[in-house]
Design a protein around this motif. Structure first.
Motif, PDB file in Angstrom:
ATOM      1  N   UNK A   1       0.824  -1.186   0.000  1.00 48.11           N
ATOM      2  CA  UNK A   1       0.000   0.000   0.000  1.00 48.11           C
ATOM      3  C   UNK A   1       0.874   1.257   0.000  1.00 48.11           C
ATOM      4  N   UNK A   2       1.893   1.262   0.873  1.00 44.66           N
ATOM      5  CA  UNK A   2       2.760   2.432   0.958  1.00 44.66           C
ATOM      6  C   UNK A   2       3.515   2.651  -0.351  1.00 44.66           C
ATOM      7  N   UNK A   3       3.989   1.559  -0.946  1.00 49.41           N
ATOM      8  CA  UNK A   3       4.697   1.683  -2.230  1.00 49.41           C
ATOM      9  C   UNK A   3       3.772   2.194  -3.314  1.00 49.41           C
ATOM     10  N   UNK A   4       2.536   1.702  -3.338  1.00 44.52           N
ATOM     11  CA  UNK A   4       1.585   2.158  -4.343  1.00 44.52           C
ATOM     12  C   UNK A   4       1.325   3.655  -4.201  1.00 44.52           C
ATOM     13  N   UNK A   5       1.179   4.120  -2.963  1.00 47.91           N
ATOM     14  CA  UNK A   5       0.925   5.536  -2.739  1.00 47.91           C
ATOM     15  C   UNK A   5       2.145   6.381  -3.105  1.00 47.91           C
ATOM     16  N   UNK A   6       3.316   5.940  -2.666  1.00 52.64           N
ATOM     17  CA  UNK A   6       4.538   6.732  -2.851  1.00 52.64           C
ATOM     18  C   UNK A   6       5.035   6.701  -4.292  1.00 52.64           C
ATOM     19  N   UNK A   7       5.120   5.521  -4.881  1.00 52.56           N
ATOM     20  CA  UNK A   7       5.740   5.376  -6.197  1.00 52.56           C
ATOM     21  C   UNK A   7       4.780   5.572  -7.361  1.00 52.56           C
ATOM     22  N   UNK A   8       3.515   5.193  -7.183  1.00 54.01           N
ATOM     23  CA  UNK A   8       2.576   5.228  -8.307  1.00 54.01           C
ATOM     24  C   UNK A   8       1.531   6.320  -8.182  1.00 54.01           C
ATOM     25  N   UNK A   9       1.508   7.013  -7.062  1.00 49.87           N
ATOM     26  CA  UNK A   9       0.488   8.041  -6.880  1.00 49.87           C
ATOM     27  C   UNK A   9      -0.885   7.449  -6.632  1.00 49.87           C
ATOM     28  N   UNK A  10      -0.931   6.180  -6.224  1.00 53.80           N
ATOM     29  CA  UNK A  10      -2.196   5.504  -5.938  1.00 53.80           C
ATOM     30  C   UNK A  10      -2.742   6.031  -4.621  1.00 53.80           C
ATOM     31  N   UNK A  11      -3.963   6.508  -4.643  1.00 53.47           N
ATOM     32  CA  UNK A  11      -4.571   7.060  -3.442  1.00 53.47           C
ATOM     33  C   UNK A  11      -5.668   6.134  -2.955  1.00 53.47           C
ATOM     34  N   UNK A  12      -5.599   5.757  -1.686  1.00 53.89           N
ATOM     35  CA  UNK A  12      -6.624   4.928  -1.079  1.00 53.89           C
ATOM     36  C   UNK A  12      -6.899   5.496   0.302  1.00 53.89           C
ATOM     37  N   UNK A  13      -8.137   5.837   0.545  1.00 54.95           N
ATOM     38  CA  UNK A  13      -8.533   6.396   1.839  1.00 54.95           C
ATOM     39  C   UNK A  13      -8.055   5.482   2.959  1.00 54.95           C
ATOM     40  N   UNK A  14      -7.525   6.060   4.005  1.00 56.26           N
ATOM     41  CA  UNK A  14      -6.978   5.269   5.125  1.00 56.26           C
ATOM     42  C   UNK A  14      -8.046   4.407   5.807  1.00 56.26           C
ATOM     43  N   UNK A  15      -9.308   4.774   5.642  1.00 57.70           N
ATOM     44  CA  UNK A  15     -10.386   3.980   6.250  1.00 57.70           C
ATOM     45  C   UNK A  15     -10.682   2.709   5.460  1.00 57.70           C
ATOM     46  N   UNK A  16     -10.163   2.625   4.251  1.00 57.09           N
ATOM     47  CA  UNK A  16     -10.360   1.442   3.412  1.00 57.09           C
ATOM     48  C   UNK A  16      -9.140   0.546   3.548  1.00 57.09           C
ATOM     49  N   UNK A  17      -9.279  -0.595   4.220  1.00 60.90           N
ATOM     50  CA  UNK A  17      -8.104  -1.400   4.546  1.00 60.90           C
ATOM     51  C   UNK A  17      -7.510  -2.198   3.384  1.00 60.90           C
ATOM     52  N   UNK A  18      -8.279  -2.443   2.320  1.00 59.71           N
ATOM     53  CA  UNK A  18      -7.798  -3.327   1.259  1.00 59.71           C
ATOM     54  C   UNK A  18      -8.160  -2.775  -0.109  1.00 59.71           C
ATOM     55  N   UNK A  19      -7.404  -3.215  -1.097  1.00 64.50           N
ATOM     56  CA  UNK A  19      -7.692  -2.876  -2.494  1.00 64.50           C
ATOM     57  C   UNK A  19      -7.665  -4.155  -3.310  1.00 64.50           C
ATOM     58  N   UNK A  20      -8.598  -4.265  -4.245  1.00 68.13           N
ATOM     59  CA  UNK A  20      -8.621  -5.377  -5.196  1.00 68.13           C
ATOM     60  C   UNK A  20      -8.447  -4.761  -6.579  1.00 68.13           C
ATOM     61  N   UNK A  21      -7.434  -5.209  -7.304  1.00 65.56           N
ATOM     62  CA  UNK A  21      -7.206  -4.704  -8.654  1.00 65.56           C
ATOM     63  C   UNK A  21      -7.781  -5.698  -9.646  1.00 65.56           C
ATOM     64  N   UNK A  22      -8.590  -5.219 -10.566  1.00 61.49           N
ATOM     65  CA  UNK A  22      -9.134  -6.058 -11.636  1.00 61.49           C
ATOM     66  C   UNK A  22      -8.504  -5.570 -12.931  1.00 61.49           C
ATOM     67  N   UNK A  23      -7.862  -6.478 -13.630  1.00 60.88           N
ATOM     68  CA  UNK A  23      -7.102  -6.142 -14.831  1.00 60.88           C
ATOM     69  C   UNK A  23      -7.757  -6.814 -16.037  1.00 60.88           C
ATOM     70  N   UNK A  24      -7.967  -6.070 -17.107  1.00 64.63           N
ATOM     71  CA  UNK A  24      -8.477  -6.626 -18.363  1.00 64.63           C
ATOM     72  C   UNK A  24      -7.384  -6.490 -19.411  1.00 64.63           C
ATOM     73  N   UNK A  25      -7.006  -7.598 -20.006  1.00 63.54           N
ATOM     74  CA  UNK A  25      -5.982  -7.585 -21.045  1.00 63.54           C
ATOM     75  C   UNK A  25      -6.665  -7.419 -22.394  1.00 63.54           C
ATOM     76  N   UNK A  26      -6.420  -6.305 -23.046  1.00 61.49           N
ATOM     77  CA  UNK A  26      -7.076  -6.009 -24.319  1.00 61.49           C
ATOM     78  C   UNK A  26      -6.458  -6.759 -25.500  1.00 61.49           C
ATOM     79  N   UNK A  27      -5.369  -7.505 -25.233  1.00 64.93           N
ATOM     80  CA  UNK A  27      -4.739  -8.257 -26.322  1.00 64.93           C
ATOM     81  C   UNK A  27      -5.514  -9.519 -26.675  1.00 64.93           C
TER      82      UNK A  27
END
Length: 76
Positions: A1-27
């Motif tokens: 989480x910290x790396x995502x916020x610091x390196x990628x600019x990913x913002x997640x409210x501190x009250x939200x404990x988890x993130x699920x990423x859903x990826x669609x491959x357009x290839x």
């Protein structure tokens, strides 16, 4: 989480404990937008199930630098 916020600019409210990423491959997929529609349906099902368990959910798009997020999450 910290790396995502610091390196990628990913913002997640501190009250939200988890993130699920859903990826669609357009290839893949010969049908127009089929992979994107399937990913969207999967997200909706995750949110509906979470709600049935009394949990909240949030659908977010464009949450940071895609390339950096893929690197951190080890997505090829």
């Amino acid at each position: 989480r910290e790396r995502l916020e610091k390196e990628a600019g990913f913002w997640l409210n501190k009250r939200l404990p988890h993130a699920i990423f859903v990826i669609a491959d357009k290839r893949f997929g010969s049908e127009l937008f089929a992979n994107i529609q399937s990913a969207a349906a999967g997200i909706e099902n995750i949110l509906l199930y979470a709600n049935s368990l009394g949990l909240g959910g949030l659908w977010m798009c464009g949450v940071g630098d895609r390339g950096v997020i893929k690197k951190i999450l080890n997505i090829v």
